[in-house]
Motif scaffolding. Structure first.
Motif, PDB file in Angstrom:
ATOM      1  N   GLU A   3       0.828  -1.210   0.000  1.00 18.39           N
ATOM      2  CA  GLU A   3       0.000   0.000   0.000  1.00 18.39           C
ATOM      3  C   GLU A   3       0.864   1.261   0.000  1.00 18.39           C
ATOM      4  O   GLU A   3       0.537   2.236  -0.678  1.00 18.39           O
ATOM      5  N   GLY A   4       1.961   1.238   0.718  1.00 18.61           N
ATOM      6  CA  GLY A   4       2.874   2.379   0.720  1.00 18.61           C
ATOM      7  C   GLY A   4       3.430   2.644  -0.677  1.00 18.61           C
ATOM      8  O   GLY A   4       3.512   3.791  -1.124  1.00 18.61           O
ATOM      9  N   HIS A   5       3.787   1.569  -1.365  1.00 16.88           N
ATOM     10  CA  HIS A   5       4.282   1.688  -2.737  1.00 16.88           C
ATOM     11  C   HIS A   5       3.202   2.270  -3.653  1.00 16.88           C
ATOM     12  O   HIS A   5       3.469   3.189  -4.429  1.00 16.88           O
ATOM     13  N   ARG A   6       2.007   1.749  -3.544  1.00 14.07           N
ATOM     14  CA  ARG A   6       0.910   2.237  -4.393  1.00 14.07           C
ATOM     15  C   ARG A   6       0.617   3.709  -4.141  1.00 14.07           C
ATOM     16  O   ARG A   6       0.416   4.474  -5.082  1.00 14.07           O
ATOM     17  N   GLN A   7       0.600   4.116  -2.890  1.00 14.14           N
ATOM     18  CA  GLN A   7       0.325   5.520  -2.573  1.00 14.14           C
ATOM     19  C   GLN A   7       1.413   6.430  -3.137  1.00 14.14           C
ATOM     20  O   GLN A   7       1.112   7.485  -3.704  1.00 14.14           O
ATOM     21  N   TYR A  60       3.458   5.888  -5.723  1.00 16.87           N
ATOM     22  CA  TYR A  60       3.420   5.973  -7.178  1.00 16.87           C
ATOM     23  C   TYR A  60       2.133   6.617  -7.695  1.00 16.87           C
ATOM     24  O   TYR A  60       2.141   7.218  -8.774  1.00 16.87           O
ATOM     25  N   ASP A  61       1.057   6.532  -6.946  1.00 16.00           N
ATOM     26  CA  ASP A  61      -0.147   7.273  -7.346  1.00 16.00           C
ATOM     27  C   ASP A  61       0.148   8.769  -7.369  1.00 16.00           C
ATOM     28  O   ASP A  61      -0.235   9.479  -8.297  1.00 16.00           O
ATOM     29  N   GLU A  62       0.825   9.251  -6.339  1.00 14.20           N
ATOM     30  CA  GLU A  62       1.165  10.675  -6.273  1.00 14.20           C
ATOM     31  C   GLU A  62       2.262  11.028  -7.273  1.00 14.20           C
ATOM     32  O   GLU A  62       2.185  12.029  -7.975  1.00 14.20           O
TER      33      GLU A  62
END
Length: 83
Positions: free
Chosen positions: A26-30, A32-34
């Motif tokens: 989830e940290g990775h996804r957040q 890269y989303d930003e």
């Protein structure tokens, strides 16, 4: 971020998925989303921002250094017209 850093980050993301470490996933996804949100900007807006923030400021800084050099040589200019 450089390409090697992205590659390592995505590899770690894959390993976290395999391990089931959903907090790191989830940290990775957040992140890269930003990080990738910049790609959603219109090109004109992005390029104008680069011009205003980096190019114009660089010109102002160069102007300030040139003025300081002139003043150091004894060339003093007064008034707003010469600023």
């Amino acid at each position: 971020m450089n390409p090697d850093r992205h590659l390592n980050s995505h590899w770690d993301y894959y390993l976290d998925l395999v391990k089931g470490d959903m907090d790191d996933v989830e940290g990775h996804r957040q992140f890269y989303d930003e990080y990738n949100a910049v790609l959603d900007l219109p090109a004109e807006y992005y390029l104008d921002t680069i011009k205003i923030v980096f190019q114009n400021i660089a010109c102002q800084m160069a102007h300030g250094r040139a003025r300081a050099a002139r003043e150091a040589r004894g060339h003093h200019f007064g008034g707003a017209i010469h600023d």
